[in-house]
Design a protein around this motif. Sequence first.
Motif, short mmCIF file in Angstrom:
data_model
loop_
_atom_site.label_atom_id
_atom_site.label_comp_id
_atom_site.label_asym_id
_atom_site.label_seq_id
_atom_site.Cartn_x
_atom_site.Cartn_y
_atom_site.Cartn_z
N GLY A 1 0.82 -1.20 0.00
CA GLY A 1 0.00 0.00 0.00
C GLY A 1 0.85 1.25 0.00
O GLY A 1 2.08 1.19 0.10
N VAL A 2 0.17 2.38 -0.15
CA VAL A 2 0.84 3.68 -0.02
C VAL A 2 -0.01 4.58 0.87
O VAL A 2 -1.24 4.41 0.94
CB VAL A 2 1.07 4.39 -1.39
CG1 VAL A 2 2.09 3.62 -2.22
CG2 VAL A 2 -0.23 4.56 -2.16
N MET A 3 0.63 5.48 1.56
CA MET A 3 -0.08 6.50 2.35
C MET A 3 0.73 7.79 2.27
O MET A 3 1.91 7.78 1.93
CB MET A 3 -0.26 6.06 3.80
CG MET A 3 1.03 5.82 4.56
SD MET A 3 0.82 5.52 6.35
CE MET A 3 -0.11 4.00 6.39
N ARG A 4 0.05 8.90 2.59
CA ARG A 4 0.79 10.15 2.66
C ARG A 4 1.70 10.12 3.88
O ARG A 4 1.53 9.31 4.78
CB ARG A 4 -0.18 11.34 2.72
CG ARG A 4 -1.03 11.44 1.46
CD ARG A 4 -1.36 12.88 1.10
NE ARG A 4 -1.72 12.94 -0.30
CZ ARG A 4 -0.83 13.14 -1.28
NH1 ARG A 4 0.44 13.34 -1.01
NH2 ARG A 4 -1.22 13.16 -2.54
N VAL A 5 2.63 11.05 3.94
CA VAL A 5 3.62 11.06 5.00
C VAL A 5 2.97 11.27 6.38
O VAL A 5 3.48 10.82 7.40
CB VAL A 5 4.68 12.14 4.69
CG1 VAL A 5 5.61 12.35 5.86
CG2 VAL A 5 5.48 11.75 3.45
N ASP A 6 1.80 11.93 6.39
CA ASP A 6 1.09 12.12 7.66
C ASP A 6 0.17 10.95 7.98
O ASP A 6 -0.59 10.99 8.94
CB ASP A 6 0.31 13.44 7.65
CG ASP A 6 -0.79 13.46 6.58
OD1 ASP A 6 -0.99 12.41 5.92
OD2 ASP A 6 -1.44 14.50 6.42
N GLY A 7 0.21 9.90 7.16
CA GLY A 7 -0.59 8.70 7.42
C GLY A 7 -1.97 8.75 6.77
O GLY A 7 -2.71 7.76 6.82
N SER A 8 -2.31 9.87 6.14
CA SER A 8 -3.64 9.97 5.53
C SER A 8 -3.66 9.30 4.16
O SER A 8 -2.61 8.98 3.60
CB SER A 8 -4.05 11.44 5.41
OG SER A 8 -3.22 12.10 4.49
N GLU A 9 -4.84 9.15 3.64
CA GLU A 9 -5.06 8.63 2.27
C GLU A 9 -4.40 7.30 2.02
O GLU A 9 -3.80 7.07 0.96
CB GLU A 9 -4.63 9.67 1.22
CG GLU A 9 -5.46 10.93 1.28
CD GLU A 9 -5.12 11.92 0.18
OE1 GLU A 9 -4.89 11.46 -0.95
OE2 GLU A 9 -5.10 13.12 0.47
N GLU A 10 -4.51 6.40 3.00
CA GLU A 10 -3.98 5.06 2.81
C GLU A 10 -4.71 4.38 1.65
O GLU A 10 -5.93 4.43 1.55
CB GLU A 10 -4.17 4.24 4.08
CG GLU A 10 -3.73 2.79 3.92
CD GLU A 10 -3.91 1.97 5.20
OE1 GLU A 10 -3.76 2.53 6.29
OE2 GLU A 10 -4.22 0.78 5.08
#
Lengths: 171, 443
Positions: B369-378
Motif C-alpha cells: 500500500g501507499v499512504m501520505r507522510v502524515d498517514g492519511s489517504e492510505e
Amino acid sequence: MKLTRNILLLVAGLALAACTDATRFGADGTGAGGAGAGGPIVPGSANDPTSTAFFNQTVGDRVLFAVDQSDINDAGRTTLEGQAQWLLANTDFTAVIEGHADEQGTREYNVALGARRANAVREYLISRGVAGNRLRTVSYGKERPIEICSSEACYQKNRRAVTVLAGGLTG
Amino acid sequence: MRFQAALMMVALVVAASWGGTFAAAQDGPLRIEITEGVIEPLPFALPVFEAETGDAGALATQISQVVAADLTGTGLFREIAPSAFISNVTSFAAPIQYADWKAINAQALITGAVAVQGTQVNVKFRLYDVFSGAEMGDGLQFTGTVEGWRRMAHKVADAVYSRITGEGGYFDSRVVYVSETGTKDARQKRLAIMDYDGANVQFLTDSSAIVLAPRFSPDGRRVLYTSYETGFPRIYVLDVGSVQRRVLESQEGTMSFAPRFAPDGQTIVYSLSQGGNTDIYAMNINGGNVTRLTSAPSIETAPSFSPDGSQIVFESDRSGSQQLYIMPARGGEARRISFGPGRYGTPVWSPRGDLISFTKQNSGRFHIGVMRVDGSEERLLTASFLDEGPTWAPNGRVIMFTRETQGEQGRSTLYSVDITGRNLRPVRTPEGGSDPSWSPLLQ
C-alpha cells in the motif's frame, strides 16, 4: 471454497494430533534411564546420555512459541529444564540457540522476532545456572522453516527456538 | 472513490502534457478515457528504426522492440501492429505523412535511426503528435557501447514517456534482488542485479549463505545487504562494478540487518539485535560513528530515510503490534502514522517525498500500500497470500515488490504495480526473486 477450508482444517487437526502423540512418546521415554537401560551404550549414539544425539532426541532440542510471541510455555519450560541439567552435566559443550518464525510476517520483523525467541531460551538457561558465555543466539527469521505447508499445522513447528550443540570447549 | 480520484489525476497529467493539443482534441481520439478505473492506453506507432550503417540492422530492430516494450509495459500505451501501417518510414529525415498515421489512429508516432561505429552505437529519435500534426519536442540522440544497446533503447523510451506523461522516466535503471531456488525448507539465495525489465541478469554472490534485502546506494554503485556467511546476520557493502564486498558490523553477540543508505550516500541506518532486543542505529559507511537512534524494549526495524535526509520512517511494535513511525534522522521523538486495522511493516519513503509505501497484514492477507507522510489517504494496491517489501521506481510512480505463493510449492516472484493500483505484472527473472531494490536513473 467452504468445503476446501473444512478439509484443510481437518488435515490440520490430524497433523496436530500426530504431533502431540509424537511429543508424548518422547516424554514417556523418560530420558536417561529408559534409553540407557535398553542395551549397551554406544558412545555418540542416542543412548549415550552425553551425546548430542541424546540431547537432541531425548532431552529435546527445541521449544515452540505462540503466534508473534516469545514467551516460554509449560512444555517449553520442561524441555529447557532438561536442557539446563544436561548442559550443567556436560560442560564441554557450547550451544547456539537458533530463533525462527513462521512465514506469516515481514522479513525484517521475523528476524527480530526470532532474536527475541532465541534470547528467551538463552535467558531461561542462564537462570538455571548455565554460563552465558556458553550460549550464543542467532535468528533466522522465516528463512529456515522445517515444515513447508502454509497452515497452522506447519507454522506451529516453525515458530521455534532450537538449541544446537557445538563441539566441546576443550575439543 | 479515492482510488478513482488518483486515476483521474494520472489522466490529467497525461493529457495536460500534450499542452495546446488537449483542448482541440478533447472530443477526438487524443483524450484518455477512464472507464471503470481503467485508462484507455494511448496508441502509438513505432516503425522499426532506420539502420544508418550497414551493420546496424539487427540492432535497430532490437532497439525498436525494447522501446515499444518499455512503453506498453507501463499500461499507459498501446503499440499499433506494423501490419496496419499505411506509410513506411524508410528514412529518418523524410517528412511525416500525418494523414496515414491518423487513419490508423496512431496518436503518437516515434521514428528513429541507429548507427554503429566500431564499439559505439548512436540512436536518434523523434516523437510526433499525429493529431496536431507536429513534432513533440526536439529530436534527441544517445551514444553508448554496442554491448549496452538496451540502455540506449531505455533512454529513448524514458524521453518519450516523460514528454507524454510529464513524469520522470524510469526505464534506464537497474534492480538488485535476491535470486531464489529450491523449496522453502531448502531455499538457496544469492544476490543478483538486472535491468529494470529483467534483462541482463548478473549474479553478485554465490548461494553458500543466506542473503537478504539488498539496498542500492543513492548513486547506484554500491549495495548494502545482510548475509549469514559468518553464521550470524551481518551487514555487508558490495561494490557493483568490482563485486568486492566487506563487512560493516561484526560486534560479537549481536545481529545486524535491514540496512539502508541515507541520501548522502555516507550514512547508513540499520537494525541491531542485542539480548533479544532490536533497535535502530546509524553508522558511517566506513564503519565509524555508530549512533543509537532508538532505545525501546520493543522491535524497531526497517528504517528508510526521507529524500531530504531529515527524517526516518520505520516500523515498531511498541504499541503491541507492528506499526509505522517517523522520527528525526538523529533519533528522538517518533510519531505514529499508521492507524488502520492490521499490522504495517517495511515502510519505504518515495523518492518524491510525498508518499510512503508499506506492507500491510490484515485478516490473513498481505497487501502493498501507499499512504501520505502524515498517514492519511492510505490506499492498498495489491492483495495476496504474501506480498511484501516494496521498492520505488526512480520516478515514484511504480512499485516493485515480492509475492510469495502459498503451500509446499510456494515460490517467490518479483511484481510491479503502479501507485494507482493499475498494471500489476510479474517481472521475469531466470529463477525466483525476492527483496527487490530499484536503483536511481542511471547516469
